[in-house]
Design a protein around this motif. Structure first.
Motif, PDB file in Angstrom:
ATOM      1  N   LEU A  20       0.928  -1.482   0.157  1.00  0.00           N
ATOM      2  CA  LEU A  20       0.441  -0.150   0.158  1.00  0.00           C
ATOM      3  C   LEU A  20       0.913   0.973   0.189  1.00  0.00           C
ATOM      4  O   LEU A  20       0.595   2.168  -0.258  1.00  0.00           O
ATOM      5  CB  LEU A  20      -0.775   0.510   1.199  1.00  0.00           C
ATOM      6  CG  LEU A  20      -1.785  -0.797   1.555  1.00  0.00           C
ATOM      7  CD1 LEU A  20      -2.860  -0.845   2.262  1.00  0.00           C
ATOM      8  CD2 LEU A  20      -3.367  -1.171   0.028  1.00  0.00           C
ATOM      9  N   THR A  21       1.899   0.898   0.269  1.00  0.00           N
ATOM     10  CA  THR A  21       2.844   2.280   0.827  1.00  0.00           C
ATOM     11  C   THR A  21       4.300   2.745  -0.302  1.00  0.00           C
ATOM     12  O   THR A  21       4.074   3.649  -0.201  1.00  0.00           O
ATOM     13  CB  THR A  21       3.328   2.703   2.113  1.00  0.00           C
ATOM     14  OG1 THR A  21       3.822   1.049   2.591  1.00  0.00           O
ATOM     15  CG2 THR A  21       1.729   2.340   3.315  1.00  0.00           C
ATOM     16  N   ASP A  22       4.833   1.459  -0.369  1.00  0.00           N
ATOM     17  CA  ASP A  22       5.622   1.871  -1.885  1.00  0.00           C
ATOM     18  C   ASP A  22       5.370   2.426  -2.513  1.00  0.00           C
ATOM     19  O   ASP A  22       4.780   2.048  -3.402  1.00  0.00           O
ATOM     20  CB  ASP A  22       6.109  -0.001  -1.871  1.00  0.00           C
ATOM     21  CG  ASP A  22       7.296  -0.305  -0.224  1.00  0.00           C
ATOM     22  OD1 ASP A  22       6.953  -0.203   0.673  1.00  0.00           O
ATOM     23  OD2 ASP A  22       7.646  -1.606  -0.503  1.00  0.00           O
ATOM     24  N   GLY A  23       6.124   3.503  -2.719  1.00  0.00           N
ATOM     25  CA  GLY A  23       6.154   4.443  -3.710  1.00  0.00           C
ATOM     26  C   GLY A  23       5.426   5.742  -3.762  1.00  0.00           C
ATOM     27  O   GLY A  23       5.379   5.946  -4.789  1.00  0.00           O
ATOM     28  N   ARG A  24       4.908   5.950  -2.508  1.00  0.00           N
ATOM     29  CA  ARG A  24       3.995   6.866  -2.038  1.00  0.00           C
ATOM     30  C   ARG A  24       3.818   8.520  -1.495  1.00  0.00           C
ATOM     31  O   ARG A  24       5.065   8.069  -0.662  1.00  0.00           O
ATOM     32  CB  ARG A  24       2.820   5.999  -1.647  1.00  0.00           C
ATOM     33  CG  ARG A  24       1.616   5.001  -2.318  1.00  0.00           C
ATOM     34  CD  ARG A  24       0.993   4.772  -2.298  1.00  0.00           C
ATOM     35  NE  ARG A  24      -0.438   6.293  -2.212  1.00  0.00           N
ATOM     36  CZ  ARG A  24      -1.606   5.833  -2.260  1.00  0.00           C
ATOM     37  NH1 ARG A  24      -1.848   4.885  -1.819  1.00  0.00           N
ATOM     38  NH2 ARG A  24      -1.916   6.591  -1.531  1.00  0.00           N
ATOM     39  N   THR A  25       3.963   9.658  -2.020  1.00  0.00           N
ATOM     40  CA  THR A  25       4.600  10.613  -0.971  1.00  0.00           C
ATOM     41  C   THR A  25       3.321  10.909  -1.252  1.00  0.00           C
ATOM     42  O   THR A  25       3.311  12.019   0.078  1.00  0.00           O
ATOM     43  CB  THR A  25       5.753  11.222  -2.129  1.00  0.00           C
ATOM     44  OG1 THR A  25       5.144  11.785  -3.494  1.00  0.00           O
ATOM     45  CG2 THR A  25       6.640  10.218  -2.250  1.00  0.00           C
TER      46      THR A  25
END
Length: 149
Positions: A20-25
């Motif tokens: 869900l979170t990898d690569g999200r800013t």
């Protein structure tokens, strides 16, 4: 937005969070809750728990709970996994992950989802104890928790 799974297989909370979170800013908070089978209930040893559910209805109810949370808080994503079948003490039962730009929204939404999941999702639990098997009755305290919302 919400991803719902009702499954027999175990899950990896870290892998689910990373997915869900990898690569999200765009997110500032990821809150997760993992529920486990306790080895004691009501002062009695529990060796296992069997969870049954109503297929189709269960997924729809979890989707409704997630939708209600997304309408109350600014969430970027929701992940709910709930297991069924026979689980031993110490095994994972449920995972809820909420993502938001802000921590308070993520915390409150995760708590809200668990409160409603525990009281409104169509799951039935049967515990295996030293004195035999018994169905777990709904708790008044779980219903009272809904009053907070």
């Amino acid at each position: 937005m919400a991803r719902i799974s009702v499954q027999q297989n175990d899950f990896d909370p870290g892998a689910e969070l990373a997915a869900l979170t990898d690569g999200r800013t765009d997110i500032g908070a990821a809150v997760s809750f993992v529920g486990l089978v306790r080895d004691i209930a009501g002062g009695e040893a529990v060796s296992a728990m069997t969870l049954e559910h109503y297929p189709g209805m269960t997924e729809r109810q979890l989707e409704k709970i997630a939708k209600d949370a997304a309408e109350r808080w600014p969430l970027d994503d929701i992940r709910i996994i709930h297991r069924y079948g026979r689980l031993l003490a110490g095994e994972r039962i449920v995972l809820v992950i909420t993502l938001s730009a802000h921590r308070r929204a993520a915390f409150e939404a995760c708590d809200f989802i668990m409160d409603f999941l525990k009281s409104r999702a169509p799951f039935w639990k049967r515990e295996e104890t030293d004195s035999g098997e018994k169905w777990v009755a709904a708790k008044q305290s779980d219903e009272a928790d809904l009053d907070r919302w």
